[in-house]
Every structure is written in C-alpha cells, then in structure tokens.
Design a protein around this motif. Structure first.
Motif, short mmCIF file in Angstrom:
data_model
loop_
_atom_site.label_atom_id
_atom_site.label_comp_id
_atom_site.label_asym_id
_atom_site.label_seq_id
_atom_site.Cartn_x
_atom_site.Cartn_y
_atom_site.Cartn_z
N THR A 128 0.84 -1.18 0.00
CA THR A 128 0.00 0.00 0.00
C THR A 128 0.88 1.25 0.00
OG1 THR A 128 -1.69 -1.18 1.25
CG2 THR A 128 -1.81 1.22 1.25
N ILE A 129 0.65 2.12 -0.93
CA ILE A 129 1.41 3.36 -1.02
C ILE A 129 0.92 4.37 -0.01
CG2 ILE A 129 1.99 5.30 -2.51
CD1 ILE A 129 1.88 3.33 -4.86
N TYR A 130 -0.38 4.50 0.12
CA TYR A 130 -0.95 5.40 1.13
C TYR A 130 -2.33 4.89 1.53
CZ TYR A 130 -4.11 7.56 -2.28
OH TYR A 130 -5.09 7.79 -3.20
N LYS A 131 -2.77 5.34 2.67
CA LYS A 131 -4.08 4.96 3.17
C LYS A 131 -4.80 6.22 3.63
CE LYS A 131 -6.34 1.93 6.47
NZ LYS A 131 -6.14 0.91 7.50
N THR A 132 -6.06 6.35 3.27
CA THR A 132 -6.87 7.49 3.68
C THR A 132 -7.77 7.07 4.83
OG1 THR A 132 -6.87 8.31 1.41
CG2 THR A 132 -8.55 9.19 2.89
N LYS A 133 -7.75 7.86 5.87
CA LYS A 133 -8.64 7.61 7.00
C LYS A 133 -9.64 8.76 7.06
CE LYS A 133 -8.76 6.89 12.02
NZ LYS A 133 -10.15 7.08 12.03
N PHE A 134 -10.91 8.42 7.01
CA PHE A 134 -11.96 9.42 7.04
C PHE A 134 -12.43 9.66 8.47
CE2 PHE A 134 -12.42 7.65 2.72
CZ PHE A 134 -12.26 8.82 2.01
N ASN A 135 -12.87 10.87 8.74
CA ASN A 135 -13.46 11.19 10.04
C ASN A 135 -14.81 10.51 10.16
OD1 ASN A 135 -11.34 12.87 10.76
ND2 ASN A 135 -12.30 14.68 9.86
N ASP A 136 -15.19 10.25 11.41
CA ASP A 136 -16.49 9.64 11.68
C ASP A 136 -17.60 10.67 11.83
OD1 ASP A 136 -15.40 7.04 11.70
OD2 ASP A 136 -14.86 7.22 13.81
N ASN A 137 -17.22 11.94 12.00
CA ASN A 137 -18.19 13.02 12.20
C ASN A 137 -17.64 14.31 11.60
OD1 ASN A 137 -20.11 11.64 14.08
ND2 ASN A 137 -18.26 11.48 15.31
N LYS A 185 -14.26 8.86 -3.26
CA LYS A 185 -14.33 8.33 -1.89
C LYS A 185 -14.65 9.45 -0.90
CE LYS A 185 -13.35 3.95 -2.36
NZ LYS A 185 -14.34 2.94 -2.09
N THR A 186 -14.03 10.61 -1.08
CA THR A 186 -14.31 11.74 -0.20
C THR A 186 -15.75 12.21 -0.38
OG1 THR A 186 -12.00 12.41 -0.29
CG2 THR A 186 -13.57 14.06 0.45
N ALA A 187 -16.22 12.23 -1.60
CA ALA A 187 -17.61 12.61 -1.88
C ALA A 187 -18.58 11.65 -1.20
CB ALA A 187 -17.85 12.63 -3.39
N GLU A 188 -18.30 10.36 -1.30
CA GLU A 188 -19.16 9.36 -0.68
C GLU A 188 -19.17 9.51 0.84
OE1 GLU A 188 -18.61 5.89 -4.08
OE2 GLU A 188 -17.29 5.91 -2.34
N ASN A 189 -18.00 9.77 1.42
CA ASN A 189 -17.92 9.95 2.86
C ASN A 189 -18.67 11.21 3.30
OD1 ASN A 189 -16.75 8.99 5.45
ND2 ASN A 189 -15.81 11.01 5.41
N TYR A 245 -21.24 12.57 1.85
CA TYR A 245 -22.67 12.28 1.74
C TYR A 245 -23.13 11.45 2.94
CZ TYR A 245 -27.11 10.72 -0.22
OH TYR A 245 -28.44 10.47 -0.42
N LYS A 246 -22.36 10.43 3.29
CA LYS A 246 -22.69 9.58 4.43
C LYS A 246 -22.75 10.39 5.72
CE LYS A 246 -19.60 7.22 6.58
NZ LYS A 246 -18.51 6.40 7.00
N LEU A 247 -21.78 11.28 5.92
CA LEU A 247 -21.75 12.10 7.13
C LEU A 247 -22.87 13.14 7.13
CD1 LEU A 247 -17.95 12.67 7.78
CD2 LEU A 247 -19.49 11.04 8.88
N ALA A 248 -23.23 13.65 5.95
CA ALA A 248 -24.34 14.61 5.87
C ALA A 248 -25.65 13.96 6.33
CB ALA A 248 -24.47 15.16 4.46
N ILE A 249 -25.85 12.71 5.94
CA ILE A 249 -27.04 11.98 6.39
C ILE A 249 -26.96 11.73 7.89
CG2 ILE A 249 -28.25 9.76 6.26
CD1 ILE A 249 -27.48 9.74 3.25
N LYS A 250 -25.81 11.23 8.33
CA LYS A 250 -25.62 10.93 9.76
C LYS A 250 -25.82 12.16 10.64
CE LYS A 250 -22.08 9.21 12.93
NZ LYS A 250 -20.68 8.76 13.05
N SER A 251 -25.38 13.32 10.16
CA SER A 251 -25.46 14.56 10.93
C SER A 251 -26.77 15.32 10.73
CB SER A 251 -24.30 15.48 10.55
OG SER A 251 -23.06 14.85 10.78
N ASN A 252 -27.66 14.76 9.93
CA ASN A 252 -28.96 15.39 9.65
C ASN A 252 -28.82 16.78 9.04
OD1 ASN A 252 -30.66 13.26 10.65
ND2 ASN A 252 -30.04 13.87 12.71
N ILE A 253 -27.85 16.93 8.14
CA ILE A 253 -27.69 18.23 7.46
C ILE A 253 -27.87 18.12 5.95
CG2 ILE A 253 -26.19 19.17 9.27
CD1 ILE A 253 -23.82 18.72 7.22
N LEU A 254 -28.30 16.96 5.47
CA LEU A 254 -28.40 16.77 4.03
C LEU A 254 -29.25 17.85 3.37
CD1 LEU A 254 -27.55 15.07 1.63
CD2 LEU A 254 -29.54 13.62 2.01
#
Length: 93
Positions: free
Chosen positions: A1-10, A33-37, A39-48
């Motif tokens: 693996t050259i690099y790994k991206t870790k996304f925030n949970d919130n 991947k950032t776009a998908e994350n 979107y997922k966080l926008a739903i989770k945070s109720n800000i969509l």
C-alpha cells in the motif's frame, strides 16, 4: 500500500455551525471516496437538506455525477481532471 486514507467519523462542530448559519457557499471534492464519505456524514449529521443547494466543485465528471445522482442542485466539474482545469472553475465562479 502506497498510502491509506482515514476518514473522520463526524463533521467538526465548526463545520456544522457554519452550515447552520448558511455561511458556506461552496465545497470542493477531489475524489469519489471523499464525496461518498461527505454524503454519508451529511445523512448521519442530519444536514443533508442544508447542503443540497451548496455549490459542489468537483475535480472530475465522475464525482459530479455522484452528487447529481444524490440530488445536489449545483454541482460543477473541471473540464479535465487536473489542477489547472480545476483552478479555472473558480475563475468563473
């Protein structure tokens, strides 16, 4: 693996406050991947509903298509997926 991206949970409290105050005009995305994350966080945070009308500036058409399919009204993409073309989005903004 050259690099790994870790996304925030919130989203940060600062970001959520800016959204609540309607102080964000645009958000830039450089990867699907950032776009998908986001979107997922926008739903989770109720800000969509709050972010659907923010201008979404995308490095590629693939990312823009993702946002368009999710109902984002104002997504735009660079003509070519490179930094120079991406900068031109903001010259016309």
């Amino acid at each position: 693996t050259i690099y790994k991206t870790k996304f925030n949970d919130n989203f940060s409290d600062e970001f959520l406050n800016l959204i609540a105050k309607n102080e964000i005009e645009a958000i830039s995305f450089f990867s699907l991947k950032t776009a998908e994350n986001f979107y997922k966080l926008a739903i989770k945070s109720n800000i969509l509903d709050y972010v659907l009308n923010i201008k979404i500036c995308c490095l590629s058409k693939k990312i823009q298509n993702f946002f368009s399919a999710k109902g984002f009204a104002a997504s735009i993409s660079a003509e070519k997926p490179n930094n120079e073309s991406f900068k031109k989005l903001f010259e016309n903004y």
